[in-house]
Every structure is written in structure tokens, then in C-alpha cells.
Design an enzyme around this catalytic site. Structure first.
Site, PDB file in Angstrom:
ATOM      1  N   LYS A   1     -14.675   8.334  -3.297  1.00 21.98           N
ATOM      2  CA  LYS A   1     -15.909   8.615  -2.544  1.00 21.98           C
ATOM      3  C   LYS A   1     -16.516   9.948  -2.995  1.00 21.98           C
ATOM      4  O   LYS A   1     -17.728  10.086  -3.135  1.00 21.98           O
ATOM      5  CB  LYS A   1     -15.622   8.637  -1.038  1.00 21.98           C
ATOM      6  CG  LYS A   1     -15.199   7.273  -0.508  1.00 21.98           C
ATOM      7  CD  LYS A   1     -14.569   7.326   0.882  1.00 21.98           C
ATOM      8  CE  LYS A   1     -13.826   6.031   1.163  1.00 21.98           C
ATOM      9  NZ  LYS A   1     -12.897   6.108   2.299  1.00 21.98           N
TER      10      LYS A   1
ATOM     11  N   HIS B   1       0.805  -1.227   0.000  1.00 17.62           N
ATOM     12  CA  HIS B   1       0.000   0.000   0.000  1.00 17.62           C
ATOM     13  C   HIS B   1       0.834   1.273   0.000  1.00 17.62           C
ATOM     14  O   HIS B   1       0.280   2.359   0.130  1.00 17.62           O
ATOM     15  CB  HIS B   1      -0.929   0.038   1.215  1.00 17.62           C
ATOM     16  CG  HIS B   1      -1.964  -1.017   1.209  1.00 17.62           C
ATOM     17  ND1 HIS B   1      -3.231  -0.819   0.692  1.00 17.62           N
ATOM     18  CD2 HIS B   1      -1.929  -2.300   1.625  1.00 17.62           C
ATOM     19  CE1 HIS B   1      -3.931  -1.935   0.820  1.00 17.62           C
ATOM     20  NE2 HIS B   1      -3.150  -2.853   1.381  1.00 17.62           N
TER      21      HIS B   1
ATOM     22  N   LYS C   1      -8.250  14.049   4.945  1.00 17.24           N
ATOM     23  CA  LYS C   1      -7.427  12.832   4.938  1.00 17.24           C
ATOM     24  C   LYS C   1      -6.399  12.971   6.056  1.00 17.24           C
ATOM     25  O   LYS C   1      -6.352  14.016   6.715  1.00 17.24           O
ATOM     26  CB  LYS C   1      -6.727  12.646   3.589  1.00 17.24           C
ATOM     27  CG  LYS C   1      -5.997  13.897   3.068  1.00 17.24           C
ATOM     28  CD  LYS C   1      -5.437  13.689   1.678  1.00 17.24           C
ATOM     29  CE  LYS C   1      -6.446  13.811   0.564  1.00 17.24           C
ATOM     30  NZ  LYS C   1      -6.691  12.580  -0.190  1.00 17.24           N
ATOM     31  N   ARG C   2      -5.580  11.941   6.276  1.00 20.31           N
ATOM     32  CA  ARG C   2      -4.528  12.083   7.263  1.00 20.31           C
ATOM     33  C   ARG C   2      -3.651  13.282   6.935  1.00 20.31           C
ATOM     34  O   ARG C   2      -3.483  13.639   5.765  1.00 20.31           O
ATOM     35  CB  ARG C   2      -3.666  10.820   7.308  1.00 20.31           C
ATOM     36  CG  ARG C   2      -4.287   9.693   8.061  1.00 20.31           C
ATOM     37  CD  ARG C   2      -4.516  10.057   9.514  1.00 20.31           C
ATOM     38  NE  ARG C   2      -3.277  10.043  10.237  1.00 20.31           N
ATOM     39  CZ  ARG C   2      -2.969   9.177  11.196  1.00 20.31           C
ATOM     40  NH1 ARG C   2      -3.840   8.258  11.568  1.00 20.31           N
ATOM     41  NH2 ARG C   2      -1.815   9.242  11.825  1.00 20.31           N
TER      42      ARG C   2
ATOM     43  N   THR D   1      -8.420   6.693  -1.735  1.00 22.99           N
ATOM     44  CA  THR D   1      -9.764   6.141  -1.895  1.00 22.99           C
ATOM     45  C   THR D   1     -10.809   7.226  -1.619  1.00 22.99           C
ATOM     46  O   THR D   1     -11.937   7.134  -2.099  1.00 22.99           O
ATOM     47  CB  THR D   1      -9.996   4.947  -0.939  1.00 22.99           C
ATOM     48  OG1 THR D   1      -9.446   5.281   0.342  1.00 22.99           O
ATOM     49  CG2 THR D   1      -9.318   3.696  -1.462  1.00 22.99           C
TER      50      THR D   1
ATOM     51  N   LYS E   1       0.772  14.636   1.269  1.00 26.60           N
ATOM     52  CA  LYS E   1      -0.607  14.913   0.860  1.00 26.60           C
ATOM     53  C   LYS E   1      -0.829  16.414   0.617  1.00 26.60           C
ATOM     54  O   LYS E   1      -1.864  16.837   0.128  1.00 26.60           O
ATOM     55  CB  LYS E   1      -1.588  14.372   1.890  1.00 26.60           C
ATOM     56  CG  LYS E   1      -1.550  12.828   1.990  1.00 26.60           C
ATOM     57  CD  LYS E   1      -2.495  12.303   3.048  1.00 26.60           C
ATOM     58  CE  LYS E   1      -2.356  10.814   3.317  1.00 26.60           C
ATOM     59  NZ  LYS E   1      -3.032   9.950   2.347  1.00 26.60           N
TER      60      LYS E   1
HETATM   61  C1  26Q Z   1       3.921   0.333  10.025  1.00 27.59           C
HETATM   62  C2  26Q Z   1       4.827  -0.046  10.992  1.00 27.59           C
HETATM   63  C3  26Q Z   1       4.735   0.452  12.284  1.00 27.59           C
HETATM   64  C4  26Q Z   1       3.708   1.344  12.592  1.00 27.59           C
HETATM   65  C5  26Q Z   1       2.795   1.729  11.631  1.00 27.59           C
HETATM   66  C6  26Q Z   1       2.918   1.226  10.335  1.00 27.59           C
HETATM   67  C7  26Q Z   1       1.946   1.626   9.310  1.00 27.59           C
HETATM   68  C8  26Q Z   1       0.607   1.832   9.660  1.00 27.59           C
HETATM   69  C9  26Q Z   1      -0.296   2.205   8.718  1.00 27.59           C
HETATM   70  C10 26Q Z   1       2.318   1.807   8.004  1.00 27.59           C
HETATM   71  C11 26Q Z   1       1.388   2.184   7.045  1.00 27.59           C
HETATM   72  C12 26Q Z   1       0.073   2.381   7.404  1.00 27.59           C
HETATM   73  C13 26Q Z   1      -0.963   2.794   6.467  1.00 27.59           C
HETATM   74  C14 26Q Z   1      -0.831   2.915   5.176  1.00 27.59           C
HETATM   75  C15 26Q Z   1      -1.932   3.344   4.326  1.00 27.59           C
HETATM   76  O1  26Q Z   1      -3.024   3.650   4.796  1.00 27.59           O
HETATM   77  N1  26Q Z   1      -1.731   3.401   3.017  1.00 27.59           N
HETATM   78  C16 26Q Z   1      -2.795   3.841   2.118  1.00 27.59           C
HETATM   79  O2  26Q Z   1      -3.485   2.698   1.643  1.00 27.59           O
HETATM   80  C17 26Q Z   1      -4.603   3.072   0.879  1.00 27.59           C
HETATM   81  C18 26Q Z   1      -5.366   1.816   0.528  1.00 27.59           C
HETATM   82  O3  26Q Z   1      -4.667   1.072  -0.409  1.00 27.59           O
HETATM   83  C19 26Q Z   1      -4.182   3.858  -0.336  1.00 27.59           C
HETATM   84  O4  26Q Z   1      -5.329   4.294  -1.010  1.00 27.59           O
HETATM   85  C20 26Q Z   1      -3.335   5.062   0.067  1.00 27.59           C
HETATM   86  O5  26Q Z   1      -2.831   5.718  -1.068  1.00 27.59           O
HETATM   87  C21 26Q Z   1      -2.196   4.620   0.956  1.00 27.59           C
HETATM   88  O6  26Q Z   1      -1.477   5.740   1.446  1.00 27.59           O
END
Ligand code: 26Q
Length: 815
Positions: free
Chosen positions: A657, A357, A545-546, A653, A551
Site C-alpha cells: 500500500k 498465512h 501494523k499489529r 500487505t 514486527k
Molecule cells: C487462530 C486461532 C485462534 C485465535 C486466533 C487465530 C488467528 C487469528 C488471526 C491466527 C492468525 C490470524 C491472522 C493472521 C494473519 O493476519 N496473517 C497475515 O496474513 C497476511 C495476509 O496473507 C500476511 O500478509 C501477513 O504476513 C500475515 O502475518
């Protein structure tokens, strides 16, 4: 299955009965939370029946099951969605009305299940909705965090985090299976002996934690299939160590219990950022081990042979976070089932599929070898062996090519690279939008793509159009159904028929009126929460968004300041009044993201309180962004901001929406924006900025010079200078100096990493263009309808169908 159709009277009786049996109350003296629980549990009873039949049928059929392993499930609220999917919305509305219950009001009592950070977690939730709706047996496995993503409060413009104790008042949607725990072992030492020519592995002196499954039914739209979201909670193996207790070590006994139960306590709030924390690793192994043990238990209980596992189960890992599932399955197959390495590896690599992702280097998971060795000694052994064997294969193909072998090794420089483990251990690897999948193949995983060209595929993301259009925007849904029938609800591609009506002025007006109504509702919410009065006839321009630098919320703010300067400098400057809406949480430790939140508030304060600009600009930040808030904002949005630095947003995503709800996108050629542009045509989307390729070139050549842009573009210079000259924060002129410095001068060899200055001019231009087109309603609403009509592809129904064809191969259930 024969099911009696539920009538309004049944619902009324059920609610009254629930009030009596659960709370000993009647309608007259029940509190609002009691009313919510009574209505929700009445509905749950109905779901439980279908769930029971659905499970029975699934056991009888013994068909292939999908297990979607994810550290995050950002489910939002269940109640309204379940009502919609069971087609009970109207009847429940009437029943509640007749009982004098305000259904809308009690819906708001339900806390969001905020068990995720953002896109990745919400995607998992959308997939569950689509799987159940399509009649596919696909179940989620995750963690029952006692505290979901923190609640955000804003104090003096700064983000403050508060715990999200969403389970405090109970959770009517979960069923605790206390009698079906799995045991998860940490630490200790591994001993191996050979007995009768077979390897026997012992793990001694481990810490054992009990994993309790909490099952949540997942109801599909008009579907008899009810799937399961299984969330694991950690419990101490013995409630209290009575040995310690007896010796008077009361505190130690309690502390040990706490230590075990802390595992499922809280969701880590980092999004797209790796935090190598010990407890996070424990969380990962905890839920993965429990999930795989229970998958195998169920599989064997059905009388299956372990060699057929991959025919009856596919395990999908949502990013690398559940990657330990690969060595865990190996462990079970070898140590418990007595299989040889080759056999076990063959089954494992036919069972796992992996979705990536993100390409951001700081989000790619790596764990110190030593940490895994200590916490999971047997798992470490297995990963080590996987790596040895993989490197040997590489050596055979590229003898003496130390460079390639070093780059591809799963363990290198004392760290374990989880993405590499996933690629080697899965039969399928995919990205989440075309551009992203290309970047995986050509860039970050190019060496792996060379040796496994067939493993790499693309499956572009999607969102559930039922939650985000049918349910969140019921009036728009009605307008659509009036024109093209309701087939689009289960066959999203039918939305295409709406294109025939894109010039139809009655439909255009209807959509305009619905949007206006939604904006009025949002305006009330904004007034109530922020005390800012916004004009529902202004353009609602939304960036939710976050909060992350890539972003580019900062680009949006700089442009708002630019517009403000224009209005101040030139009394004749005309633009359609615009309301800029922001909502975003920043990771608690992400200092710069938090500073950008402060900047948004400071700019908002300055602009909203300046009466000289005649309310032409308003800036609003809504605190505590979450699924249920998105559901309020999206239907009220005219312009959707999707302005990430090209190449950085894997898919996005939110963009989908908004499109579904007829907002027009201002966006870069990034992630799924590219495919949205292909779907609607370049006339119906506002694209600006550098391409991913151009950015990659600048980065490679190291020849991007933001300082030169700063000097050349006087309007941009004015805005940037205002960050530090007291214009925004006269009392504290230095608060934003850090942002200014990073953009203009850079630090640590990095200047304006996200190309904010470079894209500024084209961003201003495209915003002016959108403004101009908004003045022509026929043009605007035609584009809006074309967006809705072409959103069918971006339904998660399509995404899930595609995964099923390319990866899962599940059979569809028809009852
Ligand atoms: C990893 C290790 C330790 C702590 C946290 C994490 C961690 C947590 C969450 C790493 C990544 C995430 C989240 C990633 C994420 O939300 N990516 C998004 O995924 C969406 C669905 O595929 C995409 O639409 C977005 O573009 C992408 O940023």
C-alpha cells in the site's frame, strides 16, 4: 441490462426522499447521522438493482462459483468505496454541494466494519473488490460479529480496550435474509444404523442454533457484477423456551437464548496467535456449517447433480480457521446425500483449496481431540476416519517408519492439527509470497510436500489499488492519470508507463506537493488527536501494523532513542527532521506487546517535550489503528517501515500500500519485501539486516549471542541501559526492565528471539542512508516514482487473476 445513467438531479431527489421516508425530516432539520444514512441508502438503492440483475444472470448461466470462507473480513468503510466503484463520486459531490451537505464530513460518520485483526482479514476484503471488478463470481462467507475488533484507547501510555459496537446505529449495507436460515447442530450423541445396506446416521439430543444470513453487496469498479459477502448471525432456535417460561424459569429461558446468540457476538482479538477457546471453535463450526449448507442448497436448487459439485463450486479456506468445512462437506455428502466414503472424499478434495498465512508455531491451530469429540461428535468421527485412512496410506508408502507417520498424522498427542487436515483435504495449498511458499515446502510442511509436490504453489498477495491509491490519494491518482491515462485503474500493470516520467521534474514536484498536502492534513489530525505539533516538511516515517514482537516496533524505538542521544550528545549532528508515526493494536492478553506500546509513549513524551533538540525528532502514536486510519496515514508517508525478523512475516500487505503511494521502504528481506525489491531494483528500496537463511542458521546452531553485541556496541548499550536507568521514566525506572532483560539476558532459554540487537547496527546505517538521500529531492522523487510505476504487480487484481488461473478456474462475466 439497460441501465439509465444517473444524473445529479436524480441523486438530489433521492436524498431528499430518503430523508422524508426514513426519518420524516427535511434537509433543514436533519441530523448529520440522518444525512449520512439518507445519502448512503440512496446509493444502496442503485446497487440493489444491479445486484438483482447480477444474481439473475448468474442463476441463468449456472457457472462455477467461488466461496471464500474466512473468519475475518476487514472491510473498513463501504460508502466512499461504493461511490468510487459506481463512478458516482463527482455527481454525488455536486448533488451534496447543491443541497448544502458536506460529503466529506458525513463520510466520517460511517463506522469501519472492523471484522478482522489485520493482514489476513484485509486481504479477504481486497480480494472481494478485485473479484467483482474482474467480473468473477466470488463470494465471501464469514461471521457477522456484533462487536468487531476492540476500539483502542490510550490512557497514560497504556492500551485500554473498549467494545466496538459498530452495529449500534444500524448497518445500511446489509440485507438480513431472515427467511433463509440454516440450522447448525452442536453436541449430542451420534447413532449409526444400517438400513437396506446403507449407513444411516442420527444425531440425537443436539443443541440447534439458527444461522441467519446477512448479505452485503460487493460492488466492483465499473462492473455489472455485484457479488455477495454473506455474514452469518447466530439466533436461538426458539426466541424463548416457553416450556421453561411457563414453569416460571424465566431466567433460565433467557440464559439459553443468550448462550446460542453469543456465538456471533465478538471477534477474537488474537492475531498470529492461537487461543484454543471453546467459543472460538463454536464460531468456526457455526459459520462453516451454515456456509456449506447454503452452498449446497443453492447448487441443488439450480438443478445440479451432487457429483458435479467441484465443477460448479470451489471453496477457498483462508488459513486453517474454516478447516472444519472439509469434514462438514463429508458429513453432508455421506449422511445427507447418501454417498459412499470414497466418492465423498473425491468430491471434497476436488472442492477445497487452502491458503496458509503464517509459519509462526504459536499461530498454527491445534484443537484438543476431546473438545471436538464433545462439541462435534459426528465431525470428530469423520476427522478420525480421514486420519486413519491417511495414516494407512503413509504406512503403505513408509512401512514401519513410525517417525514419519507420527509427524504427519492429523491427530497426534490428543490434538487435531488443522493445517495437516487442510493439506490432506484440499487440492491446492499455497503460501502468500515467494519466500513464504518456499519455507512451507522446505521447512514446516516438507514431509507433505514430498508426497504432494504438485499441490504446493505460491500466490503472492496483493492489495486493491483502487481503495488505497485511487480513492485514498486522489491527487496522486490525478497526476498519474494526467501522464499515462486512466487505464491503470483497471489494468494496474499500466502503472509501468509512469517509469518514463521518473526524471520529469514537473511530475516530481507535483508528487512532492501532493505528499506535502497530505502531510499537512495528517498533521492537523495528529494535532487534533494528540495535541502534538508536527512539521509537514519533516520526513514522515511510518510504522503501522499489529503490535507483535516479530514486527519489531521495538527495533524502531531503540533507533529513535539512538538518534535522540546523538542529538543530545552532539550539537553539530545534522539530520533532516523526522516524524515517527506509529499505530498498532496489541492483543489484549499480549503483555509484552502492550509494554512496547507504553515504551513508545514514554519515549514520545520525553522527546516531544525536549526543546533542546529543535523539533528535529517527533514521535507520534495514533490510537485505534483501523482501515480508515490507514487510508489517512499511508498517502502522507515518506518512509514505510517493514522491518520484521526475516522469515517471520509471511508476506505483509501494508508494504504494498505504501509502495503504491510512492513511499520508500526501509525493510528486511522478508515476505513480499523481497519481491518489492526485485520489482524496483535494489537502488530504490532500503534493505538491511539478516536474511531468513542466516536467522535459521543461528537458530539451528544456537550460536547467537546478543550479550556480546550489547557489550561491544557502546551506543546500543547506552540505549538499552536507558530502558532501566530512569532516563525514560524517572518515576518508574523498572517498567521496561522486562524488555531489557529479554534482549540482553533472555528468559526460558530464549534471548532476543527476534534478533533486534543483531540487526540494530545495519538498521541505523540504512536509516542514515535514507536521510542522506532525502536531502537530494531529485534522487528521492525519482525513486518514489519508480516505486509507484512498479506497484502494478502488487494489485490484488493480479493476485486474484493468478488464483483464478492456478486454482479456481472461474469464467469471467461480461454483460
Ligand atoms: C487462530 C486461532 C485462534 C485465535 C486466533 C487465530 C488467528 C487469528 C488471526 C491466527 C492468525 C490470524 C491472522 C493472521 C494473519 O493476519 N496473517 C497475515 O496474513 C497476511 C495476509 O496473507 C500476511 O500478509 C501477513 O504476513 C500475515 O502475518
Amino acid at each position: 441490462m439497460l441501465k439509465k445513467e444517473i444524473q445529479v438531479e436524480d441523486i438530489k431527489n433521492a436524498i431528499e426522499l430518503k430523508l422524508q421516508t426514513l426519518f420524516g425530516r427535511t434537509l433543514k432539520n436533519a441530523s448529520k447521522p440522518q444525512l449520512y444514512k439518507a445519502v448512503a441508502t440512496a446509493l444502496r438503492d442503485d446497487i440493489m438493482k444491479t445486484w438483482a440483475y447480477s444474481k439473475e444472470k448468474s442463476l441463468e448461466e449456472n457457472g462455477k462459483q467461488l466461496y471464500y470462507l474466512s473468519m475475518e473480513f476487514l472491510m473498513g468503510r463501504f460508502f466512499h468505496n461504493n461511490l468510487t466503484n459506481l463512478i458516482l463520486e463527482e455527481k454525488a459531490e455536486i448533488a451534496c454541494n447543491e443541497l448544502g451537505i458536506d460529503l466529506e464530513e458525513i463520510r466520517e460518520i460511517e463506522p469501519d466494519a472492523g471484522l478482522g485483526n489485520g493482514g489476513l482479514g484485509r486481504l479477504a476484503a481486497c480480494f472481494l473488490d478485485s473479484l467483482a471488478t474482474l467480473g468473477l463470481s466470488g463470494h465471501g462467507n464469514g461471521i457477522r460479529y456484533e462487536y468487531g475488533l476492540f476500539k483502542q484507547k490510550i490512557l497514560d501510555g497504556y492500551q485500554v480496550e473498549m467494545p466496538d459496537s459498530w452495529l449500534e446505529d444500524g448497518n445500511v449495507w446489509e440485507v438480513a435474509k431472515l427467511e433463509e436460515p440454516e440450522m447448525v447442530y452442536f453436541g449430542g450423541i451420534v447413532e449409526k444404523t444400517m438400513e437396506n445396506g446403507k449407513l444411516v446416521v442420527w444425531q440425537k439430543n443436539c443443541q440447534c442454533v439458527k444461522a441467519i444470513p446477512y448479505d452485503v453487496p460487493i460492488v466492483g469498479y465499473k462492473s455489472d457484477v455485484v457479488n455477495t459477502l454473506r455474514l452469518w448471525g447466530a439466533r436461538a432456535i426458539k426466541p424463548l423456551d416457553m416450556g421453561l417460561f411457563g414453569k416460571g424459569q424465566y431466567v433460565d429461558a433467557l440464559a439459553e437464548k443468550e448462550l446460542a446468540e453469543v456465538i456471533s457476538k465478538v471477534l477474537y482479538p488474537e492475531d498470529n496467535h492461537e487461543e484454543g477457546k471453546y467459543l472460538r471453535l463454536k464460531q468456526q463450526y457455526f459459520f462453516v456449517s451454515a456456509s456449506i449448507q447454503s452452498i449446497i442448497r443453492k447448487f441443488k436448487n439450480a438443478g445440479n447433480d451432487i457429483h458435479d459439485l467441484h465443477e460448479k463450486a470451489v471453496i477457498h479456506i483462508n488459513d486453517t480457521h474454516p478447516a472444519l468445512g472439509i469434514p462438514e462437506l463429508m458429513r453432508i455428502l455421506i449422511d445427507q446425500e447418501g454417498l459412499g466414503w470414497e466418492e465423498a472424499w473425491d468430491i471434497t478434495t476436488k472442492t477445497f483449496a487452502y491458503t496458509n498465512h503464517t509459519t509462526l508455531p504459536e499461530a498454527l491451530e491445534k484443537w484438543p481431540e476431546e473438545l471436538i469429540k464433545q462439541l462435534l461428535p459426528r465431525i470428530y468421527d469423520i476427522i478420525h476416519e480421514i486420519n486413519e485412512r491417511f495414516c494407512r496410506k503413509l504406512w503403505d508408502a513408509h512401512p514401519y517408519d513410525w517417525d514419519t507417520i507420527g509427524k504427519m498424522a492429523i491427530i497426534s498427542h490428543g490434538e487435531i492439527h488443522m493445517a495437516k487436515l487442510c493439506i490432506v483435504g484440499s487440492f491446492s495449498v499455497n503460501g502468500v509470497a515467494k519466500l513464504h511458499s518456499e519455507i512451507l515446502k522446505k521447512d514446516i510442511f516438507r514431509d507433505f510436500y514430498k508426497i504432494y509436490p504438485k499441490k504446493f504453489i505460491n500466490v503472492t498477495n496483493g492489495v486493491t489499488h483502487r481503495r488505497f491509491l485511487l480513492r485514498a490519494n486522489p491527487d496522486l491518482a490525478k497526476s498519474i492519470t494526467k501522464r499515462i491515462g486512466d487505464g491503470w485503474v483497471t489494468d494496474s500493470f499500466q502503472l509501468k508507463k509512469l517509469e518514463d516520467f521518473c526524471q520529469d521534474t514537473t511530475l516530481q514536484e507535483e508528487i512532492y506537493k501532493t505528499r506535502k498536502h497530505n502531510k499537512e492534513e495528517l498533521a492537523k489530525y495528529i494535532l487534533n488527536k494528540t495535541n502534538i505539533k508536527v512539521d509537514p516538511t519533516s520526513i514522515f516515517d511510518t510504522h503501522i501494523k499489529r503490535l507483535h514482537e516479530y514486527k519489531r516496533q521495538l527495533l524502531n524505538v531503540l533507533h529513535i532513542m539512538y538518534l535522540y542521544n546523538k542529538l543530545l550528545d552532539n550539537p553539530n549532528y545534522t539530520m533532516h527532521p523526522r516524524t515517527f508515526v506509529f499505530a498498532a493494536k496489541a492483543a489484549p492478553g499480549y503483555h509484552k506487546a502492550k509494554l512496547i506500546i507504553k515504551l513508545i509513549h514514554s519515549v514520545a513524551d520525553k522527546i516531544n517535550n525536549d526543546s533542546t533538540i529543535n523539533d528535529q525528532l517527533k514521535v507520534v502514536f495514533l490510537e485505534n489503528y483501523r482501515v480508515s486510519l490507514a487510508e489517512k496515514i499511508i498517502p502522507a508517508t515518506d518512509i514505510s517501515k517493514q522491518i520484521s525478523t526475516a522469515g517471520k512475516e509471511a508476506s505483509g500487505t501494508g508494504n504494498m500500500k505504501f509502495m503504491l503511494n510512492g513511499a520508500l521502504t526501509i525493510g528486511t528481506l522478508d515476505g513480499a519485501n523481497i519481491e518489492i525489491k526485485e520489482a524496483v531494483g535494489s537502488d530504490n528500496i532500503f534493505i538491511f539486516g539478516l536474511t531468513a537463511e542466516e536467522i535459521a542458521n543461528y537458530t539451528k546452531e544456537n550460536n547467537y549471542n546478543p550479550y556480546e553485541i550489547y557489550q561491544r556496541d557502546s551506543e546500543l548499550k547506552q540505549v538499552l541501559d536507558q530502558l532501566i536507568n530512569g532516563f525514560i521514566e524517572p518515576e518508574h525506572p523498572d517498567v521496561f526492565r522486562e524488555l531489557y532483560n529479554d534482549l540482553v539476558y533472555g528468559h526460558g532459554g530464549c534471548i532476543d528471539q527476534y534478533f533486534v540487537l543483531k540487526d540494530f547496527e545495519s538498521y541505523c546505517y540504512i536509516n542514515a542512508k535514507a536521510d542522506e538521500i532525502y536531502k537530494n529531492p531529485k534522487k528521492w522523487w525519482r525513486k518514489s516514482i519508480i516505486n509507484i510505476a512498479n506497484a502494478g504487480y502488487f494489485s490484488s487484481d493480479r493476485t486474484v487473476e493468478e488464483y483464478n488461473e492456478k486454482v479456481w478456474n472461474l469464467k469471467k462475466y461480461t454483460f
